[in-house]
Design a protein around this motif. Sequence first.
Motif, PDB file in Angstrom:
ATOM      1  N   GLY A   1     -24.804 -37.899 -12.081  1.00 42.90           N
ATOM      2  CA  GLY A   1     -26.035 -37.352 -12.636  1.00 42.90           C
ATOM      3  C   GLY A   1     -26.430 -36.023 -12.035  1.00 42.90           C
ATOM      4  N   PHE A   2     -27.660 -35.966 -11.495  1.00 41.24           N
ATOM      5  CA  PHE A   2     -28.176 -34.729 -10.923  1.00 41.24           C
ATOM      6  C   PHE A   2     -27.964 -34.646  -9.417  1.00 41.24           C
ATOM      7  N   THR A   3     -27.425 -35.685  -8.816  1.00 37.44           N
ATOM      8  CA  THR A   3     -27.195 -35.696  -7.381  1.00 37.44           C
ATOM      9  C   THR A   3     -26.101 -34.704  -6.987  1.00 37.44           C
ATOM     10  N   GLY A   4     -26.337 -33.980  -5.881  1.00 39.71           N
ATOM     11  CA  GLY A   4     -25.316 -33.082  -5.342  1.00 39.71           C
ATOM     12  C   GLY A   4     -25.179 -31.769  -6.073  1.00 39.71           C
ATOM     13  N   LYS A   5     -26.160 -31.394  -6.887  1.00 38.19           N
ATOM     14  CA  LYS A   5     -26.109 -30.125  -7.610  1.00 38.19           C
ATOM     15  C   LYS A   5     -26.773 -29.045  -6.761  1.00 38.19           C
ATOM     16  N   LEU A   6     -26.027 -27.969  -6.484  1.00 40.05           N
ATOM     17  CA  LEU A   6     -26.494 -26.894  -5.612  1.00 40.05           C
ATOM     18  C   LEU A   6     -26.795 -25.647  -6.432  1.00 40.05           C
ATOM     19  N   PHE A   7     -27.981 -25.068  -6.231  1.00 43.00           N
ATOM     20  CA  PHE A   7     -28.441 -23.872  -6.945  1.00 43.00           C
ATOM     21  C   PHE A   7     -28.701 -22.732  -5.959  1.00 43.00           C
ATOM     22  N   HIS A   8     -28.590 -21.485  -6.438  1.00 46.33           N
ATOM     23  CA  HIS A   8     -29.266 -20.378  -5.766  1.00 46.33           C
ATOM     24  C   HIS A   8     -30.765 -20.559  -6.032  1.00 46.33           C
ATOM     25  N   THR A   9     -31.598 -20.382  -5.011  1.00 48.14           N
ATOM     26  CA  THR A   9     -33.033 -20.519  -5.264  1.00 48.14           C
ATOM     27  C   THR A   9     -33.544 -19.428  -6.225  1.00 48.14           C
ATOM     28  N   ARG A  10     -32.841 -18.303  -6.295  1.00 46.16           N
ATOM     29  CA  ARG A  10     -33.272 -17.248  -7.223  1.00 46.16           C
ATOM     30  C   ARG A  10     -33.172 -17.701  -8.680  1.00 46.16           C
ATOM     31  N   ASP A  11     -32.334 -18.728  -8.949  1.00 48.24           N
ATOM     32  CA  ASP A  11     -32.190 -19.230 -10.315  1.00 48.24           C
ATOM     33  C   ASP A  11     -33.198 -20.329 -10.663  1.00 48.24           C
ATOM     34  N   LEU A  12     -33.894 -20.834  -9.660  1.00 52.53           N
ATOM     35  CA  LEU A  12     -34.777 -21.968  -9.921  1.00 52.53           C
ATOM     36  C   LEU A  12     -35.925 -21.656 -10.885  1.00 52.53           C
ATOM     37  N   PRO A  13     -36.614 -20.497 -10.773  1.00 55.49           N
ATOM     38  CA  PRO A  13     -37.710 -20.255 -11.720  1.00 55.49           C
ATOM     39  C   PRO A  13     -37.266 -20.288 -13.176  1.00 55.49           C
ATOM     40  N   ARG A  14     -36.088 -19.745 -13.467  1.00 53.10           N
ATOM     41  CA  ARG A  14     -35.605 -19.767 -14.852  1.00 53.10           C
ATOM     42  C   ARG A  14     -35.294 -21.194 -15.299  1.00 53.10           C
ATOM     43  N   PHE A  15     -34.691 -21.978 -14.405  1.00 52.87           N
ATOM     44  CA  PHE A  15     -34.373 -23.348 -14.789  1.00 52.87           C
ATOM     45  C   PHE A  15     -35.647 -24.181 -14.924  1.00 52.87           C
ATOM     46  N   VAL A  16     -36.634 -23.922 -14.068  1.00 52.71           N
ATOM     47  CA  VAL A  16     -37.920 -24.616 -14.188  1.00 52.71           C
ATOM     48  C   VAL A  16     -38.541 -24.343 -15.551  1.00 52.71           C
ATOM     49  N   HIS A  17     -38.569 -23.076 -15.978  1.00 53.04           N
ATOM     50  CA  HIS A  17     -39.092 -22.739 -17.308  1.00 53.04           C
ATOM     51  C   HIS A  17     -38.289 -23.439 -18.397  1.00 53.04           C
ATOM     52  N   PHE A  18     -36.984 -23.504 -18.213  1.00 52.54           N
ATOM     53  CA  PHE A  18     -36.109 -24.142 -19.192  1.00 52.54           C
ATOM     54  C   PHE A  18     -36.443 -25.632 -19.320  1.00 52.54           C
ATOM     55  N   LEU A  19     -36.665 -26.293 -18.180  1.00 48.86           N
ATOM     56  CA  LEU A  19     -37.033 -27.706 -18.210  1.00 48.86           C
ATOM     57  C   LEU A  19     -38.348 -27.925 -18.941  1.00 48.86           C
TER      58      LEU A  19
ATOM     59  N   SER B   1     -43.828 -17.798  -7.905  1.00 49.60           N
ATOM     60  CA  SER B   1     -44.029 -19.130  -8.457  1.00 49.60           C
ATOM     61  C   SER B   1     -44.487 -19.027  -9.902  1.00 49.60           C
ATOM     62  N   VAL B   2     -44.353 -20.135 -10.633  1.00 49.42           N
ATOM     63  CA  VAL B   2     -44.787 -20.159 -12.019  1.00 49.42           C
ATOM     64  C   VAL B   2     -46.305 -20.188 -12.050  1.00 49.42           C
ATOM     65  N   SER B   3     -46.925 -19.253 -12.736  1.00 48.05           N
ATOM     66  CA  SER B   3     -48.362 -19.042 -12.623  1.00 48.05           C
ATOM     67  C   SER B   3     -49.193 -20.231 -13.089  1.00 48.05           C
ATOM     68  N   SER B   4     -48.653 -21.034 -14.008  1.00 48.75           N
ATOM     69  CA  SER B   4     -49.435 -22.138 -14.545  1.00 48.75           C
ATOM     70  C   SER B   4     -49.389 -23.385 -13.668  1.00 48.75           C
ATOM     71  N   PHE B   5     -48.591 -23.352 -12.582  1.00 51.77           N
ATOM     72  CA  PHE B   5     -48.459 -24.531 -11.733  1.00 51.77           C
ATOM     73  C   PHE B   5     -49.615 -24.603 -10.742  1.00 51.77           C
ATOM     74  N   PRO B   6     -49.982 -25.814 -10.291  1.00 48.72           N
ATOM     75  CA  PRO B   6     -51.021 -25.937  -9.269  1.00 48.72           C
ATOM     76  C   PRO B   6     -50.527 -25.389  -7.943  1.00 48.72           C
ATOM     77  N   PRO B   7     -51.441 -24.891  -7.097  1.00 48.70           N
ATOM     78  CA  PRO B   7     -51.031 -24.346  -5.794  1.00 48.70           C
ATOM     79  C   PRO B   7     -50.654 -25.480  -4.844  1.00 48.70           C
ATOM     80  N   LEU B   8     -49.354 -25.726  -4.694  1.00 48.33           N
ATOM     81  CA  LEU B   8     -48.892 -26.841  -3.874  1.00 48.33           C
ATOM     82  C   LEU B   8     -48.649 -26.441  -2.427  1.00 48.33           C
TER      83      LEU B   8
END
Length: 417
Positions: A192-210, A18-25
């Motif tokens: 828009g953003f509906t129906g967009k499918l990701f590999h979960t392995r790519d999510l941390p990079r996209f989260v940082h990008f956002l 997980s991204v270290s700066s995020f709250p523990p959800l």
Amino acid sequence: LEGNIRRTLSCKQMPVSSVSSFPPLLSRVLDFKLLTIGIPSVQRPRGSYLLDTLQSLFFASSSSEQKHIIVLVHLADPDSTWRGHMISNISTLFKPYIQANQLVVINTPLKSYLPLKDFKKHFNDTPAYVAFRSKQNMDYAFLMNFATNHSDYFLMIEDDVKCVPGFVTQIATTLSAWENKAWVTLEFSQLGFTGKLFHTRDLPRFVHFLFLFYQEMSCYSLLSHFHDLLMQQTPIQFFPSLFQHMGNYSSFEGKFNSLKDGEFEEDDIGSPNNPAASIYTNLKVANDSVLVNAYSLDKNFFYTKSAEAGSHLTVVLDTPAKVSRVQVLTGSGLKEENQLKEGHIELGYDCTNRINDCDDYILLGLLVNGILNKQVLSTKSGKKVKCVRLLVTGTPPSGIIVRHINLWILHIAETTC
């Protein structure tokens, strides 16, 4: 489905940090799944579509398909009263899915967000829209960050869409065909953003990008740039679309939004087939109004000059039936007049042979802008619906019109309790 899922899961992704700066959800460990379906939701000035979206999602997926998904809802509005109201309704309507760890609801405190003021001006957008767009980017980022360790794939949908029946199987089949091909996202809707499918392995990079560019542009535009960086030059889209926009108003300032996906194939539900029934109410019936008109299939309607919280109008079927859809229309239809703004619909079941009521009710859904139009989930297996009750939950400022209470029946049969 099982074969496709086994093939798709045969090459597991390594868990991502997980991204270290995020709250523990994360509050508990969830079973690893094929697919996490993420739904971000905020309060809308003209009513929420989230409950309808969840209803559509679970109705459109079989019990076998539901074993392989987690639905993750991010209630991203800072209004604690609204969040509490939504949590209460979700808990009531979708309790079996929560208990089965198939539905999880989260919230990120606003203090965890990056600054939402003093933005640079971009694309001639108003400051209000830049703030809305920037917060939306972070809403998505926190949702995706939570989703990184629960499944192989992540699917984003909006909170105002309906789903094609069997969409999970269709996605699993597509993943099986694409397991040896390179892709960043697969697109199952053009909206828009509906129906967009990701590999979960790519999510941390996209989260940082956002988070790096959350002030610069919309999440959909940022996704396009993310594609370029990972060398996916063109969208990979599949038709027909699996999701359709069903809301009429945007989450930004409640503006009208009639956006539809032209590649979505609508189901023809046909005309309602209201079976024989009796109508009961404690509403004050106007002198020139007829109560049964609320249930008629013609253009007549029922009108009451006043109503109070706790008032009801109840349809009691002569023979209990399996109801597949309920539609309730209030108001004049031409203008937003005489609508019941605060009310909900309940389905009643009866095992004690009560003549004009039922002894067991469950909440079907809330009226939104005076209207409810819902498919019925099978929450009472083996039982037939006997009552459909319109309940007033807040005293309206004027009289109300009930234009139609329409039912779609699968078949009619005697109930067993």
